[in-house]
Design an enzyme around this catalytic site. Structure first.
Site, mmCIF file in Angstrom:
data_model
loop_
_atom_site.group_PDB
_atom_site.id
_atom_site.type_symbol
_atom_site.label_atom_id
_atom_site.label_comp_id
_atom_site.label_asym_id
_atom_site.label_seq_id
_atom_site.Cartn_x
_atom_site.Cartn_y
_atom_site.Cartn_z
ATOM 1 C CB SER A 160 -0.585 0.029 0.846
ATOM 2 O OG SER A 160 -1.812 1.137 0.942
ATOM 3 C CG ASP A 316 -6.121 -3.909 -3.617
ATOM 4 O OD1 ASP A 316 -7.311 -3.213 -3.228
ATOM 5 O OD2 ASP A 316 -4.697 -3.666 -3.825
ATOM 6 C CG HIS A 349 -5.863 -2.211 -0.399
ATOM 7 N ND1 HIS A 349 -4.758 -2.277 -0.997
ATOM 8 C CD2 HIS A 349 -5.057 -1.641 0.613
ATOM 9 C CE1 HIS A 349 -3.484 -1.424 -0.787
ATOM 10 N NE2 HIS A 349 -3.850 -1.209 0.271
#
Length: 371
Positions: A160, A316, A349
């Site tokens: 991320s 995601d 995610h």
């Protein structure tokens, strides 16, 4: 597999001002960090691990002084947020590598950020803290490693926002990084992601208890707005199939015909997430890191020398596989060394934290130089 054991978070003060993209210099920067494994005599086995928005320096092992709230739901109290990936025989093998994890610039878990004391006033920075970028975070990490006497990195890894930092390392310091491991990340957050982040920030700033960011020491803090921000953020980390599988439309206790209390299990879950997050995170830090994340746009990749591993997840939608594919295509056209893997998993995610077992063999092969 074994854990790295009990780990103490340490602190280092940068001796020189840190120049920032906004044009300001930040003085008296303190960096919180942890290390795992043994530094080789040649100092050539260092892996820097970079965390996501709500993470911290405690990536592996058991904290010597566990906080009230950990960074991973369902984890034993005090266990590092990437413990499944860092340790003897794991993806980042501490029998081979010296792994360094820092709390990023702007954080609230030991590194200088909005809740830290401004040396010029003796009061918390609050809204006077300078607006920062991912490049500033990386610049801070570089200055920190200089103080440890580490010139070159075997790898930089993160998921991320941590993946954005890894990418920035490869672009900003191309001769100082051998490899990067970029998981569930992107070259730039897409408009939908920017929009959700804007909503989360608005929820904090519209809470009267935010007080323009000067809530420290007042006995009031924007917990309500911060809780909503966490709810918004948490939903963006999940996928529709993942939510359906975990919660469906299950009710907590039948229909009670109330608009103020959670009726569905998913509503109760979001309230729990909000309450836990408010207890461990600073609202101003959330504002600053969220803004830095939305500012990020990766520069030209022409000078990149690091071998690159990209891992994304099919479900995601916030950091979609298409974003990693764009990076891979660009690097390939430039004749750079790159691997791109898409893992089919339903958890959105959050897969980069939940699918450690499936990432581990990919990362180990890559770091060993095997396709």
């Amino acid at each position: 597999m074994k854990s790295v054991g009990v780990v103490e978070t340490r602190f280092l003060d940068l001796p020189r001002p840190l120049p920032l993209d906004c044009g300001r210099d930040l003085t008296g920067v303190r960096v919180a960090y942890e290390t795992y494994g043994t530094l080789s005599p040649d100092r050539d086995n260092v892996i820097l691990v970079c965390h996501a928005l709500s993470g911290d320096a405690h990536a592996a092992g058991v904290a010597a002084s566990p906080p009230e709230e950990g960074t991973r739901e369902g984890y034993a109290k005090g266990l590092g947020w990437w413990d499944g990936m860092i340790g003897p025989g794991k993806a980042f093998d501490t029998d081979r590598y010296f792994v360094v994890s820092t709390n990023l610039l702007g954080g609230c878990r030991g590194t200088t950020g909005p809740s830290s004391t401004d040396p010029a006033t003796g009061e918390p920075y609050g809204p006077d803290f300078p607006v920062i970028t991912v490049a500033d975070m990386v610049r801070c990490e570089r200055a920190f490693l200089d103080e440890l006497g580490i010139d070159r990195l075997a790898a930089v890894a993160g998921g991320s926002l941590g993946g954005m930092q890894a990418l920035e390392w490869a672009v900003r310091y191309p001769t100082q990084v051998d490899a990067i491991v970029v998981i569930a990340s992107t070259h730039a957050l897409q408009p939908q992601g920017v929009a959700w982040n804007a909503i989360a920030r608005e929820s904090i700033m519209r809470d009267p208890d935010w007080q323009g960011g000067r809530y420290y020491g007042t006995g009031r803090s924007p917990d309500a707005g911060m809780g909503v921000a966490r709810m918004v953020g948490h939903i963006t980390y999940l996928s529709a199939p993942g939510l359906a599988e975990k919660f469906g439309r299950r009710l907590r206790d039948g229909l009670n015909y109330t608009i103020t209390e959670p009726e569905f299990e998913v509503e109760s879950y979001l309230r729990h997430q909000a309450a836990a997050f408010v207890r461990r995170f600073d609202a101003n830090t959330y504002l600053y890191l969220s803004r830095a994340l939305t500012y990020f746009e990766l520069g030209p990749l022409d000078d990149v020398r690091a071998r690159t591993l990209l891992i994304s997840f099919s479900s995601d939608w916030l950091y979609p596989p298409a974003a990693s594919q764009e990076i891979a295509d660009t690097l390939t056209k430039l004749g750079k060394s790159v691997e791109n893997h898409v893992i089919d998993a339903p958890y959105g995610h959050d897969c980069f934290l939940l699918e450690e077992a499936r990432q581990t063999p990919i990362v180990r092969r890559f770091l060993e130089g095997r396709a």
